[in-house]
Design a protein around this motif. Structure first.
Motif, PDB file in Angstrom:
ATOM      1  N   THR A 175      87.801  42.738  27.736  1.00 15.74           N
ATOM      2  CA  THR A 175      89.018  42.318  27.049  1.00 15.74           C
ATOM      3  C   THR A 175      90.244  42.845  27.782  1.00 15.74           C
ATOM      4  N   ALA A 176      90.151  44.092  28.252  1.00 24.19           N
ATOM      5  CA  ALA A 176      91.268  44.664  29.010  1.00 24.19           C
ATOM      6  C   ALA A 176      91.485  43.873  30.295  1.00 24.19           C
ATOM      7  N   ARG A 178      90.841  40.663  30.759  1.00 27.28           N
ATOM      8  CA  ARG A 178      91.477  39.385  30.430  1.00 27.28           C
ATOM      9  C   ARG A 178      92.937  39.589  30.065  1.00 27.28           C
ATOM     10  N   ALA A 179      93.222  40.665  29.333  1.00 24.92           N
ATOM     11  CA  ALA A 179      94.610  40.945  28.956  1.00 24.92           C
ATOM     12  C   ALA A 179      95.443  41.235  30.199  1.00 24.92           C
ATOM     13  N   SER A 181      94.890  40.236  33.206  1.00 27.75           N
ATOM     14  CA  SER A 181      95.058  39.038  34.009  1.00 27.75           C
ATOM     15  C   SER A 181      96.176  38.169  33.442  1.00 27.75           C
ATOM     16  N   GLU A 182      96.381  38.222  32.119  1.00 25.31           N
ATOM     17  CA  GLU A 182      97.450  37.412  31.536  1.00 25.31           C
ATOM     18  C   GLU A 182      98.813  38.058  31.685  1.00 25.31           C
ATOM     19  N   ASN A 183      98.878  39.340  31.418  1.00 23.79           N
ATOM     20  CA  ASN A 183     100.171  40.022  31.441  1.00 23.79           C
ATOM     21  C   ASN A 183      99.966  41.521  31.650  1.00 23.79           C
ATOM     22  N   GLN A 185     101.927  43.909  32.439  1.00 22.31           N
ATOM     23  CA  GLN A 185     102.917  44.804  31.851  1.00 22.31           C
ATOM     24  C   GLN A 185     102.603  45.094  30.380  1.00 22.31           C
ATOM     25  N   VAL A 186     102.313  44.036  29.642  1.00 27.82           N
ATOM     26  CA  VAL A 186     102.007  44.230  28.222  1.00 27.82           C
ATOM     27  C   VAL A 186     100.663  44.937  28.065  1.00 27.82           C
ATOM     28  N   ALA A 187      99.710  44.635  28.947  1.00 23.91           N
ATOM     29  CA  ALA A 187      98.433  45.348  28.873  1.00 23.91           C
ATOM     30  C   ALA A 187      98.682  46.850  29.015  1.00 23.91           C
ATOM     31  N   VAL A 197      91.669  49.116  35.742  1.00 24.13           N
ATOM     32  CA  VAL A 197      91.068  47.812  35.434  1.00 24.13           C
ATOM     33  C   VAL A 197      90.996  46.940  36.687  1.00 24.13           C
TER      34      VAL A 197
ATOM     35  N   VAL B  52     107.818  51.143  31.029  1.00 22.76           N
ATOM     36  CA  VAL B  52     107.616  49.935  31.832  1.00 22.76           C
ATOM     37  C   VAL B  52     108.484  49.998  33.073  1.00 22.76           C
ATOM     38  N   PRO B  84     107.527  43.915  22.863  1.00 20.13           N
ATOM     39  CA  PRO B  84     108.448  43.457  23.906  1.00 20.13           C
ATOM     40  C   PRO B  84     109.238  42.217  23.495  1.00 20.13           C
ATOM     41  N   GLY B  88     105.309  38.656  24.052  1.00 14.22           N
ATOM     42  CA  GLY B  88     104.272  39.101  24.983  1.00 14.22           C
ATOM     43  C   GLY B  88     102.870  39.120  24.402  1.00 14.22           C
ATOM     44  N   PHE B  90      98.989  37.933  24.189  1.00 14.61           N
ATOM     45  CA  PHE B  90      98.045  37.416  25.185  1.00 14.61           C
ATOM     46  C   PHE B  90      97.601  36.039  24.722  1.00 14.61           C
ATOM     47  N   ARG B  92      95.775  33.631  25.797  1.00 13.84           N
ATOM     48  CA  ARG B  92      94.398  33.139  25.883  1.00 13.84           C
ATOM     49  C   ARG B  92      93.419  33.995  25.104  1.00 13.84           C
ATOM     50  N   LEU B  93      93.886  35.099  24.540  1.00 12.97           N
ATOM     51  CA  LEU B  93      93.026  35.915  23.693  1.00 12.97           C
ATOM     52  C   LEU B  93      93.202  35.468  22.245  1.00 12.97           C
ATOM     53  N   MET B 101      93.491  44.757  21.050  1.00  8.35           N
ATOM     54  CA  MET B 101      94.118  45.373  22.219  1.00  8.35           C
ATOM     55  C   MET B 101      95.108  46.447  21.788  1.00  8.35           C
ATOM     56  N   TYR B 104      93.479  49.653  21.595  1.00 11.65           N
ATOM     57  CA  TYR B 104      92.712  49.928  22.815  1.00 11.65           C
ATOM     58  C   TYR B 104      92.464  51.415  23.041  1.00 11.65           C
ATOM     59  N   ARG B 149     100.004  44.116  16.400  1.00 11.51           N
ATOM     60  CA  ARG B 149      99.326  44.723  17.542  1.00 11.51           C
ATOM     61  C   ARG B 149      99.909  46.099  17.851  1.00 11.51           C
TER      62      ARG B 149
END
Lengths: 330, 236
Positions: A175-176, A178-179, A181-183, A185-187, A197, B52, B84, B88, B90, B92-93, B101, B104, B149
């Motif tokens: 999951t980390a 995939r997260a 890969s999408e963003n 910064q937010v991950a 990762v 960030v 943010p 922001g 995700f 596709r999740l 997440m 996490y 989240r």
């Protein structure tokens, strides 16, 4: 019909290997948008390490059963390749993470050349024969031959694809990934250590590549320090065919490419046989009567198909079969 | 003592200085608004506080320790969560994976499960859509995901960047009700908003930012009544 079935079996075998290598390209691309052109060399190193281990264990009269020796070869190749994958990310790509995309791409080509020549220094510039120590029974199915090695390659690949899918969609790390890969910064804001990762992605891809290397070596019975280049390019084409960055796409693209190649190689002789053409010159007709065939292109054109497919995909569907529209990835 | 203490913070993008040495304090349990026009440096400030962006000067102290150069993934563990700008999520999740997440960094599975149920109670809409990918949600629902989240990490300090941006008025109202209830539960909040009126109505204190510097700070009610703020930010 027998040719067809035979080429399907050969294509599936080849395609499974392409798929496993393509996964390495697509995972890395998915997470850092980098085409890791050195991935083919990782596969080559996997084959070479396994060759050395299998060769010396088999020659040392250890009394180990052949299957155990091959597994030991894989068990050594995987961590070595993982270390290579980790090192190249850490040393070559991470410092360039913020750089324009051309810089890491050129670096990847450089790494690929370095690895090739290191391998040449270690394993010589000659083609080495890959020890064929496991008995390789051949089964007949409906007139086509399937060897034990082919069955092993296809089932091991299927297992690895299932395992990877489970990892990516069922675990915390997945999951980390995939997260990230999408963003990324937010991950990071979620507490994901992005560097770790990304490194894991390289390591997993390299581990798969190592197994693919052992499979290629076992299948063709030969290993050479340049073997990764063509294999890597084809697997990359497979990843693009399926939609780069997409896991299922890499699997599908690999299998399809293997099938296209095998069927192409199986039929290109027949398709380009000038004796089938009715308006051929009298000179050719004589030769047809004599030999039965005047073939324009033989199965050594096999390698062309992968790149024809790559060109066709880039022209007609640049996002690949399962990829999203390019514009969506902003 | 303040939970968050910012001294002379400077942030630059390459050669362009976006934040030119600001001082800012947030006490534990407070809800503080940071308002200002577009491009004043509000988002940059929050990004620097969340790790960030790396500050080019000054210091940030949180909970008694210097966090000036900590990366964001370490700050989450200390209890700082940023929602943010632009949400922001995700895309596709799934909704549930997005909320997951947020947790996490946590190992306490049962507690996480309980918190997830709490988020679903707060936003019943998310429970209905838990298996949908977040990209298919409306803007307001995505904002719920983003806030939910962030809450899943059990933050002590919640940094909210423009939570009302691009939302329908009813949804804005709902989001601000949620912010008030989070604050009432004792979470410290630093709220960046262009909608100055709403932000100052929700907050106890406010800072006004202009071209990378803080030009005014006071109790929120005083700012709401001040001629300067009314003219520049409340459109009166």
């Amino acid at each position: 019909m027998e040719v067809f079935l035979q080429q399907i079996i050969n294509g599936l075998t080849l395609g499974s290997i392409y798929a496993i290598v393509a996964l390495g390209y697509t995972m890395v691309y998915g997470i850092v948008q980098l085409i890791n052109f050195a991935h083919g060399e990782v596969v080559m190193i996997g084959a070479m390490v396994a060759l050395t281990v299998i060769g010396s264990l088999a020659g040392a009269n250890t009394g180990m059963p052949p299957v155990v020796i091959v597994l030991a070869g894989i068990a050594c190749a995987v961590p070595v390749c993982m270390a290579v994958g980790y090192t190249m990310e850490r040393v070559a790509y991470r410092p360039l993470r913020g750089a324009p995309r051309l810089a890491p791409l050129i670096t990847a080509i450089g790494i690929s050349i370095i690895l090739q020549h290191l391998a040449m220094l270690i394993w010589s510039r000659n083609p080495l024969s890959f020890p064929q120590i496991i008995p390789n029974p051949v089964f007949e199915i409906a007139g086509a031959n399937v060897s034990g090695v082919q069955i092993a390659i296809i089932s091991l690949s299927a297992l690895m694809m299932l395992g990877l899918t489970a990892l990516v969609y069922r675990t915390r790390l997945g999951t980390a990934m995939r997260a990230t890969s999408e963003n990324p910064q937010v991950a990071g804001l979620m507490g994901v250590n992005i560097n770790r990762v990304i490194a894991s992605t390289f390591v997993i891809g390299a581990g798969l590549g190592a197994v693919a290397g052992v499979m290629v070596g076992t299948y063709y019975g030969i290993a050479h320090y340049t073997m990764g280049a063509l294999l890597g390019l084809k697997a990359f084409s497979a990843a693009v065919l399926g939609g780069i960055g997409n896991l299922a796409g890499a699997m599908l693209g690999g299998i399809l490419l293997g099938l296209v190649e095998a069927l192409g190689a199986g039929y290109i002789g027949e398709l380009t046989d000038l004796c089938h053409v009715s308006w051929i010159s009298t000179g050719l007709a004589e030769r047809c009567a004599q030999d039965g065939h005047v073939v324009l292109m033989g199965s050594n054109y096999q390698d062309v198909f992968a790149f024809l497919v790559l060109i066709a995909v880039l022209v007609f569907r640049p996002s690949g079969l399962l990829g999203e529209r390019v514009g969506d990835r902003a | 003592m303040s939970l968050l203490e910012v001294r002379n913070l400077k942030v630059a993008y390459g050669g362009i200085v976006a934040v030119r040495g600001i001082d800012l304090e947030v006490a534990a349990g407070e809800l503080v608004a940071l308002i200002g026009a577009n491009g004043a440096g509000k988002t940059t400030t929050l990004k620097a506080l969340a790790g960030v962006l790396r500050p080019s000067g000054g210091s940030v102290h949180y909970d008694g320790a210097s966090i000036t150069h900590d990366p964001s993934h370490r700050l989450v563990q200390r209890g700082i969560a940023l929602v943010p700008e632009g949400r922001g999520v995700f895309a596709r999740l799934t909704v549930e994976e997005n909320l997951g997440m947020g947790a996490y960094i946590r190992d306490d599975r049962h507690e996480v499960r309980a918190d997830l149920d709490r988020i679903y109670a707060l936003f019943p809409r998310l429970k209905e859509r838990r298996a949908q990918t977040a990209g298919t949600l409306s803007g307001g629902e995505q904002q719920m995901v983003a806030i939910g989240r962030a809450l899943m990490s059990r933050p002590k300090l919640l940094l909210l960047d423009e939570p009302s941006m691009g939302l329908a008025p009813l949804m804005v109202q709902k989001i601000f009700e949620v912010i008030a209830s989070i604050s009432a539960q004792g979470v410290t909040i630093l709220l960046v908003e262009q909608n100055a009126r709403l932000a100052l109505q929700a907050a106890s204190r406010g800072y006004v930012m202009e071209s990378g510097a803080i030009t005014l700070t006071d109790a929120a009610s005083t700012l709401l009544a001040s001629e300067q703020v009314r003219q520049a930010y409340l459109g009166e």
